[in-house]
Design a protein around this motif. Structure first.
Motif, PDB file in Angstrom:
ATOM      1  N   VAL A 158      45.653  28.899  74.961  1.00 16.69           N
ATOM      2  CA  VAL A 158      46.675  27.953  74.508  1.00 16.69           C
ATOM      3  C   VAL A 158      47.961  28.201  75.287  1.00 16.69           C
ATOM      4  CG1 VAL A 158      48.008  27.103  72.539  1.00 16.69           C
ATOM      5  CG2 VAL A 158      45.659  27.920  72.187  1.00 16.69           C
ATOM      6  N   SER A 159      48.484  27.147  75.927  1.00 14.80           N
ATOM      7  CA  SER A 159      49.728  27.270  76.690  1.00 14.80           C
ATOM      8  C   SER A 159      50.904  26.784  75.846  1.00 14.80           C
ATOM      9  CB  SER A 159      49.645  26.472  77.984  1.00 14.80           C
ATOM     10  OG  SER A 159      49.416  25.097  77.732  1.00 14.80           O
ATOM     11  N   CYS A 160      52.002  27.550  75.898  1.00  9.16           N
ATOM     12  CA  CYS A 160      53.163  27.262  75.063  1.00  9.16           C
ATOM     13  C   CYS A 160      54.452  27.424  75.861  1.00  9.16           C
ATOM     14  CB  CYS A 160      53.227  28.212  73.860  1.00  9.16           C
ATOM     15  SG  CYS A 160      51.743  28.236  72.826  1.00  9.16           S
ATOM     16  N   GLY A 161      55.396  26.539  75.634  1.00  4.74           N
ATOM     17  CA  GLY A 161      56.731  26.693  76.187  1.00  4.74           C
ATOM     18  C   GLY A 161      57.641  27.370  75.175  1.00  4.74           C
ATOM     19  N   ILE A 162      58.600  28.117  75.682  1.00  2.00           N
ATOM     20  CA  ILE A 162      59.606  28.743  74.818  1.00  2.00           C
ATOM     21  C   ILE A 162      60.893  27.961  75.053  1.00  2.00           C
ATOM     22  CG2 ILE A 162      60.663  30.914  74.112  1.00  2.00           C
ATOM     23  CD1 ILE A 162      57.565  30.791  73.931  1.00  2.00           C
ATOM     24  N   LEU A 163      61.137  26.960  74.209  1.00  2.00           N
ATOM     25  CA  LEU A 163      62.191  25.982  74.437  1.00  2.00           C
ATOM     26  C   LEU A 163      63.158  25.959  73.255  1.00  2.00           C
ATOM     27  CD1 LEU A 163      59.895  23.043  75.611  1.00  2.00           C
ATOM     28  CD2 LEU A 163      60.857  24.872  77.019  1.00  2.00           C
ATOM     29  N   ASP A 164      64.416  25.529  73.531  1.00  2.00           N
ATOM     30  CA  ASP A 164      65.373  25.387  72.441  1.00  2.00           C
ATOM     31  C   ASP A 164      65.246  23.999  71.812  1.00  2.00           C
ATOM     32  OD1 ASP A 164      66.726  23.557  74.049  1.00  2.00           O
ATOM     33  OD2 ASP A 164      68.327  24.950  74.597  1.00  2.00           O
ATOM     34  N   GLU A 165      66.171  23.673  70.911  1.00  2.00           N
ATOM     35  CA  GLU A 165      66.066  22.408  70.179  1.00  2.00           C
ATOM     36  C   GLU A 165      66.275  21.192  71.082  1.00  2.00           C
ATOM     37  OE1 GLU A 165      70.285  24.002  69.379  1.00  2.00           O
ATOM     38  OE2 GLU A 165      68.265  24.755  69.813  1.00  2.00           O
ATOM     39  N   PHE A 166      66.815  21.414  72.276  1.00  2.00           N
ATOM     40  CA  PHE A 166      66.987  20.319  73.230  1.00  2.00           C
ATOM     41  C   PHE A 166      65.921  20.359  74.323  1.00  2.00           C
ATOM     42  CE2 PHE A 166      71.237  21.484  71.614  1.00  2.00           C
ATOM     43  CZ  PHE A 166      71.541  20.312  70.942  1.00  2.00           C
ATOM     44  N   PHE A 167      64.888  21.145  74.118  1.00  2.00           N
ATOM     45  CA  PHE A 167      63.753  21.307  75.028  1.00  2.00           C
ATOM     46  C   PHE A 167      64.155  21.940  76.360  1.00  2.00           C
ATOM     47  CE2 PHE A 167      62.512  17.970  72.083  1.00  2.00           C
ATOM     48  CZ  PHE A 167      61.292  18.464  71.642  1.00  2.00           C
ATOM     49  N   ALA A 168      65.246  22.710  76.340  1.00  2.00           N
ATOM     50  CA  ALA A 168      65.613  23.512  77.502  1.00  2.00           C
ATOM     51  C   ALA A 168      64.938  24.867  77.396  1.00  2.00           C
ATOM     52  CB  ALA A 168      67.127  23.686  77.566  1.00  2.00           C
ATOM     53  N   PRO A 169      64.373  25.374  78.498  1.00  2.00           N
ATOM     54  CA  PRO A 169      63.641  26.650  78.436  1.00  2.00           C
ATOM     55  C   PRO A 169      64.550  27.833  78.100  1.00  2.00           C
ATOM     56  CG  PRO A 169      63.066  25.432  80.423  1.00  2.00           C
ATOM     57  CD  PRO A 169      64.254  24.739  79.833  1.00  2.00           C
ATOM     58  N   ARG A 170      64.037  28.697  77.221  1.00  2.00           N
ATOM     59  CA  ARG A 170      64.702  29.972  76.937  1.00  2.00           C
ATOM     60  C   ARG A 170      64.164  31.081  77.835  1.00  2.00           C
ATOM     61  NH1 ARG A 170      64.024  28.761  71.065  1.00  2.00           N
ATOM     62  NH2 ARG A 170      66.070  28.137  70.263  1.00  2.00           N
ATOM     63  N   GLY A 171      63.006  30.850  78.425  1.00  2.00           N
ATOM     64  CA  GLY A 171      62.378  31.851  79.268  1.00  2.00           C
ATOM     65  C   GLY A 171      61.028  31.366  79.737  1.00  2.00           C
ATOM     66  N   PRO A 172      60.275  32.221  80.431  1.00  2.00           N
ATOM     67  CA  PRO A 172      58.965  31.816  80.950  1.00  2.00           C
ATOM     68  C   PRO A 172      58.019  31.368  79.838  1.00  2.00           C
ATOM     69  CG  PRO A 172      59.678  33.896  81.917  1.00  2.00           C
ATOM     70  CD  PRO A 172      60.628  33.599  80.801  1.00  2.00           C
ATOM     71  N   GLY A 173      57.119  30.483  80.204  1.00  2.00           N
ATOM     72  CA  GLY A 173      56.102  30.053  79.261  1.00  2.00           C
ATOM     73  C   GLY A 173      55.098  31.148  78.970  1.00  2.00           C
TER      74      GLY A 173
END
Length: 385
Positions: free
Chosen positions: A180-195
């Motif tokens: 399962v692939s997941c993004g680590i994103l904030d509430e505005f879908f900006a990345p917080r770090g690597p997936g």
């Protein structure tokens, strides 16, 4: 209740004199084979991101499109599609929050499963009678047990220590393992770090490994490379740190052995392909990785989309796009006969096109009833009736 479409079976009749002769073993085999028709077809889903969605079918032998074959209520306004085994799975994202299952041969409705209000499912992997559904509106993955019916959540909240909601977008099953692939994103879908990619053991539904991807934001469906290719059967995952800056990001390759690890695939950085991947698929003979590659200006204007190829035997990216700049290729599916069906999203001239290698077979887009969506909405396969 959704309507279902039933395709007619081919009935054979024999003429002769009044003497009836039972066929011998060879004749019986011929008769049985003759009663089966094989049809190469593409299915495409699309929606208006509100209430209206449809599934249409392209018969590749006649190049005829049958619109809205899924029936009312089966496809929502924001759908994607998977072909797994003898089933077609339409994932109704956003407000739809359901999985509609069709028989891949007849397109008859099998079942529709709700995934919970606001769950926003994104993809599906199948292990036995269980469906693994990454969902943006949950803490990770919804498991749908179909016999008997039950829904549980596999909690992946530890991936995102800020809000507890990893943005999981795709799943792929190999044996009893579900990746399962997941993004680590904030509430505005900006990345917080690597997936991240997690490996779930479907026999226990426990996470057995967590892999950090080379860059942020895994995007669209996971694809498996052929074992005979330069990527040796690794999983391929498109990474999208930016929609407009192609100096970062790549297609990552994830090994699937005892100690999985992820790196950028050689020759498939976003700077190499000059854009970002809306969808990718492997040719049925394993020779080519087909990619729908898009670009945007820094102000998100002037979108483009092109069909590109990557040689899986040599590891070489093709020198030039296959499609002309007048087309906006935003999705695709590789077909068993070697052709590729692409979704052309050109404004006021959208529809499906078919390529055979580097040559287009169609002379104009084939309308599907709605403009095509971006990625993960086309499949192509051989149906048996």
């Amino acid at each position: 209740m959704p309507r279902s479409l039933c395709l007619a079976f081919l009935l054979l009749a024999a003429c002769g004199d009044d003497t009836h002769v039972d066929p011998g073993p060879a004749d019986a085999a011929v008769t049985a084979d003759a009663a089966v028709t094989m049809t190469q077809q593409a299915l495409v889903v699309s929606g208006d991101f509100n209430m209206t969605g449809l599934m249409s079918k392209l018969d590749l032998s006649s190049m005829q499109v049958s619109q809205n074959v899924g029936g009312t209520g089966a496809v929502s306004g924001d759908p994607v599609i998977r072909h797994i085994g003898d089933r077609i799975y339409v994932v109704n994202r956003s407000a739809g929050s359901s999985i509609t299952v069709f028989d891949a041969n007849t397109l008859m409705l099998v079942e529709q499963y709700g995934t919970g209000a606001g769950s926003n499912p994104q993809d599906i992997a199948v292990v036995g009678a269980s469906l693994y559904v990454p969902a943006l509106g949950t803490a990770g993955v919804i498991k749908v047990d179909t016999a008997p019916l039950a829904l549980t959540t596999i909690d992946l909240s530890a991936l995102d220590t800020v809000d507890g909601h990893p943005d999981c977008v795709s799943a792929y099953a190999i044996g009893n393992k579900v990746y399962v692939s997941c993004g680590i994103l904030d509430e505005f879908f900006a990345p917080r770090g690597p997936g991240k990619v997690v490996v779930i053991d479907s026999t226990t539904d426990l996470v057995t490994a967590t892999i950090t991807l080379p860059t942020p934001n895994p995007y669209n469906f996971i694809v498996r490379s052929p074992e005979s290719s330069v990527f040796g059967g690794d999983l391929l995952i498109a990474l999208l740190p930016s929609f407009t800056d192609y100096s970062t990001g790549c297609i990552a390759r994830l090994s699937t052995g005892a100690s999985p690890a992820a790196t950028c695939a050689a020759g498939l950085a976003n700077s190499d392909i000059a854009g970002t991947v809306a969808h990718m698929d492997v040719a049925h003979d394993g020779s080519i990785l087909w990619m729908a590659v898009g670009t945007l200006q820094p102000d998100f204007s002037n979108p483009t989309g092109s069909l590109k190829g990557f040689d899986l035997a040599t590891g070489a990216l093709w020198d030039a796009p296959v499609s002309p700049s007048t087309q906006m290729v935003q999705d695709l599916a590789a077909c068993p006969d070697g052709s590729v069906v692409v979704a052309d999203g050109t404004f006021n001239a959208s529809g499906l096109r078919v390529y055979n290698g580097t040559a287009e077979v169609t002379t104009a887009p084939l309308a599907i009833g709605l403009p095509p969506t971006f990625g993960n909405a086309v499949v192509c396969y051989t149906a048996t009736n």
